[in-house]
Design an enzyme around this catalytic site. Structure first.
Site, PDB file in Angstrom:
ATOM      1  N   HIS C 157       0.864  -1.234   0.240  1.00  0.00           N
ATOM      2  CA  HIS C 157       0.275   0.324  -0.147  1.00  0.00           C
ATOM      3  C   HIS C 157       0.689   1.297  -0.223  1.00  0.00           C
ATOM      4  O   HIS C 157       0.205   2.363   0.600  1.00  0.00           O
ATOM      5  CB  HIS C 157      -1.081  -0.208   0.993  1.00  0.00           C
ATOM      6  CG  HIS C 157      -1.502  -1.057   1.498  1.00  0.00           C
ATOM      7  ND1 HIS C 157      -3.550  -1.382   0.937  1.00  0.00           N
ATOM      8  CD2 HIS C 157      -1.230  -2.727   2.059  1.00  0.00           C
ATOM      9  CE1 HIS C 157      -3.634  -2.741   1.573  1.00  0.00           C
ATOM     10  NE2 HIS C 157      -2.626  -2.878   1.548  1.00  0.00           N
ATOM     11  N   SER C 278      14.280  20.480 -17.469  1.00  0.00           N
ATOM     12  CA  SER C 278      13.965  21.828 -17.302  1.00  0.00           C
ATOM     13  C   SER C 278      14.216  23.052 -17.959  1.00  0.00           C
ATOM     14  O   SER C 278      15.274  23.353 -17.773  1.00  0.00           O
ATOM     15  CB  SER C 278      12.676  21.942 -16.421  1.00  0.00           C
ATOM     16  OG  SER C 278      12.380  23.110 -16.605  1.00  0.00           O
ATOM     17  N   LYS C 284      16.260  21.803 -11.862  1.00  0.00           N
ATOM     18  CA  LYS C 284      15.435  20.593 -12.501  1.00  0.00           C
ATOM     19  C   LYS C 284      16.597  18.705 -12.904  1.00  0.00           C
ATOM     20  O   LYS C 284      17.080  19.708 -14.158  1.00  0.00           O
ATOM     21  CB  LYS C 284      14.513  20.247 -13.264  1.00  0.00           C
ATOM     22  CG  LYS C 284      13.192  21.634 -12.472  1.00  0.00           C
ATOM     23  CD  LYS C 284      12.859  20.506 -10.753  1.00  0.00           C
ATOM     24  CE  LYS C 284      11.818  19.668 -11.110  1.00  0.00           C
ATOM     25  NZ  LYS C 284      10.595  19.386 -12.333  1.00  0.00           N
ATOM     26  N   GLU C 291      10.188   7.640 -16.699  1.00  0.00           N
ATOM     27  CA  GLU C 291       8.681   8.412 -17.119  1.00  0.00           C
ATOM     28  C   GLU C 291       8.609   8.100 -18.859  1.00  0.00           C
ATOM     29  O   GLU C 291       7.237   7.615 -18.946  1.00  0.00           O
ATOM     30  CB  GLU C 291       8.583   9.960 -17.025  1.00  0.00           C
ATOM     31  CG  GLU C 291       9.149  10.426 -15.911  1.00  0.00           C
ATOM     32  CD  GLU C 291       9.155  11.852 -15.114  1.00  0.00           C
ATOM     33  OE1 GLU C 291       8.087  12.678 -15.835  1.00  0.00           O
ATOM     34  OE2 GLU C 291      10.629  12.116 -15.685  1.00  0.00           O
TER      35      GLU C 291
END
Lengths: 461, 461, 461, 461
Positions: C157, C278, C284, C291
């Protein structure tokens, strides 16, 4: 009289296994209210057109209403052989009033009737969901005041990006639900078209008044082409799509709050009454409701896929395949309805862990972009400013400090014209106060948006 | 200067395989026009706001337009390392005008820019498709006159059901395309919202004027919440759904015409220029275009599913997964566009095989329902009438004759009050003339609907 | 001679738009090697059977091999009108050797040829992927030694559950890839069946030897029924499914490492060469590759769905819809191949942040279950032990300490028989050493499993 | 004692709505048999390992068997608060035997237990389906004798292609079911792995004997890695895929027989007991069962899609999302099971309309390919032969005659060397007799294949 409404031409009776396989009463019984409403409107029209007498109508009305009460009371008997809710109700009527009941199906096919009932049901379902979406928006707007000073990290690529005010976060979701609401309203217009009277597919040779039936049932339009409407399930697909996007938005929210309630993020306290534990691990408090909401997205999307596969390549007009549309959309609707019903109190009751969030807010250089914009305001081209700040971050990372703790020399080495003033833009709190653009996370902009939503939602209720 | 727009903070350069894996220039180059339009509007706004000088703007404008011409001429060089169309154009600008080019990205993130370009592209795509749908409707309406006396069997369960006029069939499809058109228009409203200025996700500390950019680009609204719009791909999903329903409607049409062009149905002559043959079977003339249109539905639906799976459970705001949205929607759009482009001439040019259709029109008892309705008009309850006609059909089937060839005795045995008049409603031609209801296949109703569509489509063009 | 291989029966030529719409050369050109191999085997067999002379065969062989070289060299011209790779090669052959080339298609249909080429291609693709899976397993096993003392939290979980050794984590993934590998092998058997010789669908009246062709091409079996194999695309679906599960496993891994590389988890250092930054936020460093791997799962699943929708409800035998199978499976294979190619070096090169992990290892009560099992060993029923430990965790949570820092009184209050000995099982390190069951995370069990995998993978290579 | 098995650490009780939302007893009650079998094996092992006494085991066994009988008798009470079947049974046991019951869950997590029960259930479901597939194959093989002289048109592109013997058609389907059967067997191996003992995710510190439990439950292997198996749902996906392909094969068969039972094809008589009629059109006899079977494919595919979406991107190990796997796979299994149960008698009982088929068998030039192969045997290159036959078909089409009725001059004009002998290969019956290749539709080849299947299926039963 034949056992089935369509038995005349048959010489044998239906195989029992076939009755079991083809029945729909196990799921379409929930259309009973719509079915009776549709039949009453149809009968009223037949009466006006002289196809039923006033007395016949009175009999039909009284008995249909009685049947409705019995269904609601749970005393109405269902049996597989009667196939669906429509046949159940018609048969019960015929048993009570004989030949008059046998006239009700005049100028109407079963598909006609199913399509009408189904449109009425979808319309009701849309109205219910749009109410839930409004409640959910209120839950978000309702917590803006108490969270108004809380700054949380905003993420891209799940890496800390820029700071945002918590209410800015809540209103981002309001926008998503608003688009969902607007899609439902557009869908509703296309649902709210009366198919009744298209009969089998070609219309009728009897003098029916479709405009009247449509008005009695609150339909905004009468379908113009009997063949089209007899084959049309676009409204089911579109409703299924609306449900899917709502589910996807819920999945995003659930994913975020699951992350936020980990030991690692530690951003939020879910109400313990919405969590469950583990049968083996005594310490566990798990965000099961959120996980199930995220997981249930899969079945909503799967149902939409099933609906699309169902209608692909089907020739006109009705094909029995279409009976499968109802279990899919009922399941999708019930799922989204139940998820929204739980999302509302969770959004209301969860509490941000302000201290925990604040204690790590300076991690991740959330003020770096504001610093770059400060450079831009001092005449440094954006691409150059970006590179310079990048280098500063690299230095700060090595030293394991936030930008605000770099010494002035570090800044001046990078850009000699910088002065102490640079510290005015550093640190998350200062960064957030510098935002100015429309729709940004600046306290003033967010306050305006909160007011906008408060007013909007107040008007709606 | 760093090789990448985001290189500053990095100490190493990107792995070549990663450049290859993450690039999008191979598919997003088609956004160049939208990208340049977006940049020009952005630069105009920056100028008005004092973030660029007039001279800088002039330089940017001249050079972006030159770059656009080079792209259109095919002389613009693409290279994987520059990742996407946005970086290609920006880099080319910087190479030409140096620091001024470095200012263009002020108060703008790449996701911001991508989202804006993508919305502009979807808006264009919708406008293109809505034009195609109108053309397709015209193709159908355009053949109503020449097919106006042709009666074809209507089917349910692919069993012959009732007769319909060919134009009734064509207008059924017009209704389906109309709903598709209307869905596209609703989608367009939600697409046509300006995200530019949401920056990374939190807005900007620079004094930008989002309203101005929106107006310059023809957007009807400015997005209210930077965090929402930075994460929003609803408009892509919705466009993907609209495309899916168009594809499903095409699949129904294709399936029907594939059936109609079999030896067994023999209803339609496809233009031979739209068919192909077999490499082994010399006699084959195959409806390949229709089969591919039917088959390509699968990829459109598959693309929608992929888009939904893509966004499921993604936390706010931008995640790189979203880059995958473009190949999916480009593929879906191109597919539907190409299918519509071929559907239009096929609908115009195919010819009904009138003789072949007519020669078997009395097969399948297409007049049975009309006979039942005649019984109803004589006072026989529908359910009883249904059963009686069922029995007549059974007799006729045994004798292998149409109902019109049963002897009067057969009718009178079933219902003693029947007279010779019963033959007035028998036979498909007579049946079709008896229809009266709104939206039915009666010649008068169909004529009215044809006129409705002619007028409607004339106004649109 | 007719322009198309199937032109004889046609009176007109194909519409240019139709050529464009129906072509497959733009994607099936990659089958050239399989096509030439298939043609050579077919020609050898025709020669043995007396349908070609030895001289004819020699001519065909020489010229097909030349054509293959030209294709590999990039000098072979493609043109839309020649439809697909099969026609391109056959036409080139006929241009070079005239009537002898016209004999090659003897006793073979194009679908026959496509199905054979496609099976050969899928077989190659499976062999390639199974090699990649082995490499990926080696990458995991290869890091077990260096991570062998690192304990990380295991989650259920996404809440901290029990401690696990890092190598236990790595081997969990080895098991997943092993199942993928085993599914590919099962799929390969069903792929590796020769369809060549089924001809159009009914077989041939010419004396061909299908067994011989099958052997020459390395097929393990000859398809028993020409009608079945002419319509069969099961092998494509099954390969698409195998690819989907690999993609799903990759998505789980990617999701975890995205989480692990957040500021909040801070468990892992991805190689900077596999990250990007970025355009607006200078600080970043984003896990873009992970991803994209997660996101690309969507297209693999979408492709499988498209394949299933494609074949649904298609009557036997070949239908042109099936041409759409190749773009879908090519895209799925390329996607999974590219993801695996990047996963391998990432798994090799990423580094666990040992200190950061260790510093918070006592958060989350990872030792609670071990404590409960200690209670069980002292005769307390599991359900009771669970409850008691739950209460201890509640106390510890209030005091914000780990269980090991609770005073003895706290334990004795709950269960009077407890002594100082209880501290022997508390703390994550002690907990992990107590595991004993087969397949558990105990150091001894994990060491055995590492040895098992090292040996297994060594044998394979 | 706490109300829930995991209540200890909680200070509040679960919200009623949450109980309703998270329960699974409404669907997992069907696992009761597997759950009890799993618990008995687990208890036996605990006994052997000294974690339970013989007396305790005897008590557990007696009471679990009693509970099983009550469930089977329908007297066992279900209540939402007890969540799932596992808690129901455990609670009932504890109510009956107190602390001994509280020991049963020793060294076992609920997920562990669920995964074991679910694997046992899938194994049973596979065994059931594989039996049904065998029965369906027998239904096909069983009708080969009575249909052995019937020739039917084979189609590609739904255009008449070549003639096939009806048994050739039936055996084509046997091949498809055979592949389905073989996929199920492969799936079964991967299902039949024991997960019990993986506990929460890390294994146990108690001295359990996993090998023993596995053997008692008939598992072929013990899972090697506790973390992997606690998160693994591959076996559910794979079973869902197997079900999907079976459903797709059913959809192809259903589509064909729907076509075959139209007025236009008129190839087959479905048993009337498997058809239903229309509520409005008295003449209708509709193939509803076939349509529903075709339509239900959509839900099976949709369920697979849902399962894949469910697991996408889930980190290890168990997440509550996974609870959603059971409703999807239960629905898919029940659907396919019910479809197969009806397919079997329909395949047995339907009758080909031999006369109707035969009367139009010479339509569509089914002998054209055989004629071309005759040309090839006379030394004409295939591509030339193809063109020549194409021209002959064009002539015949204009004259509206079959090839066999063209005059000799027509043949000789095309190819001067042709003699009267050409008529030996013309006509569908002659064509079919000329086939010779392995797997072709020649009477001899088909007879061999029928024998092969008869023997194979006899051995299996």
């Amino acid at each position: 009289m034949a056992a089935k409404a369509w038995q005349g031409v048959f010489e044998t009776t239906t195989d029992k296994r076939v009755e079991q396989f083809t029945e729909s009463i196990s799921f379409d019984h929930r259309l009973y209210r719509q079915d009776i409403a549709g039949s009453l409107a149809h009968a009223q029209m037949l009466t006006k057109q002289g196809l039923l007498t006033e007395e016949e109508y009175a009999q039909i009305e009284t008995n249909l209403k009685e049947i409705e009460k019995e269904i609601e009371a749970g005393t109405f008997p269902y049996q597989i052989e009667l196939e669906d809710i429509h046949m159940h109700i018609e048969r019960a009527l015929i048993e009570r009033i004989g030949d008059t009941g046998r006239k009700l199906h005049t100028a109407r096919s079963r598909n006609d009737q199913v399509a009408t009932d189904f449109r009425l049901w979808v319309r009701d379902a849309i109205d219910d969901l749009s109410g839930q979406l409004r409640q959910l928006q209120k839950a978000y707007v309702g917590r803006c005041e108490r969270d108004k000073d809380t700054v949380i990290p905003g993420y891209t690529h799940l890496q800390r990006a820029q700071p945002v005010l918590a209410p800015h976060y809540w209103l981002a979701y309001c926008e998503k639900w608003e688009r969902d609401w607007s899609r439902l309203m557009d869908c509703r217009r296309r649902v709210n078209v009366c198919s009744l009277g298209s009969a089998a597919l070609a219309g009728s040779s009897l003098p029916i008044d479709r405009e009247m039936t449509a008005q009695l049932l609150g339909f905004e339009e009468v379908a113009r082409n009997s063949l089209d409407v007899a084959s049309d399930r676009d409204f089911v697909l579109e409703f299924g799509f609306c449900l899917s996007v709502i589910a996807l938005h819920l999945s995003t929210w659930a994913e975020e709050w699951i992350l936020w309630s980990t030991t690692e993020f530690d951003f939020i306290d879910l109400p313990e009454t919405f969590c469950t534990g583990s049968s083996i691990m005594p310490q566990k408090i798990n965000p099961d409701v959120l996980e199930l909401i995220r997981g249930k997205t899969a079945r909503v999307i799967g149902n939409l896929q099933a609906l699309m596969v169902l209608v692909k390549g089907l020739p006109l007009a009705y094909n029995r395949d279409l009976q499968e549309d109802k279990p899919r959309i009922f399941d999708a609707y019930d799922t989204v309805h139940d998820c929204l019903a739980l999302a509302i109190p969770m959004v209301e009751q969860a509490e941000l862990r302000r201290e925990s969030i604040a204690s790590r807010l300076e991690h991740g250089y959330l003020d770096a972009t504001t610093l770059m914009e400060y450079f831009i305001q001092r005449g440094i081209p954006q691409r150059k400013g970006h590179e310079l700040v990048g280098k500063l971050v690299r230095q700060a990372t090595r030293k394991k400090v936030p930008l605000a703790e770099l010494e002035l020399e570090a800044f001046q080495e990078i850009e000699p014209s910088l002065t102490e003033e640079v510290y005015e833009v550093l640190g998350v709190q200062k960064a957030i106060e510098r935002f100015v653009s429309y729709g940004s996370t600046s306290p003033a902009q967010v306050a305006k948006q909160v007011a906008f939503w408060q007013e909007k939602l107040a008007q709606e209720s």
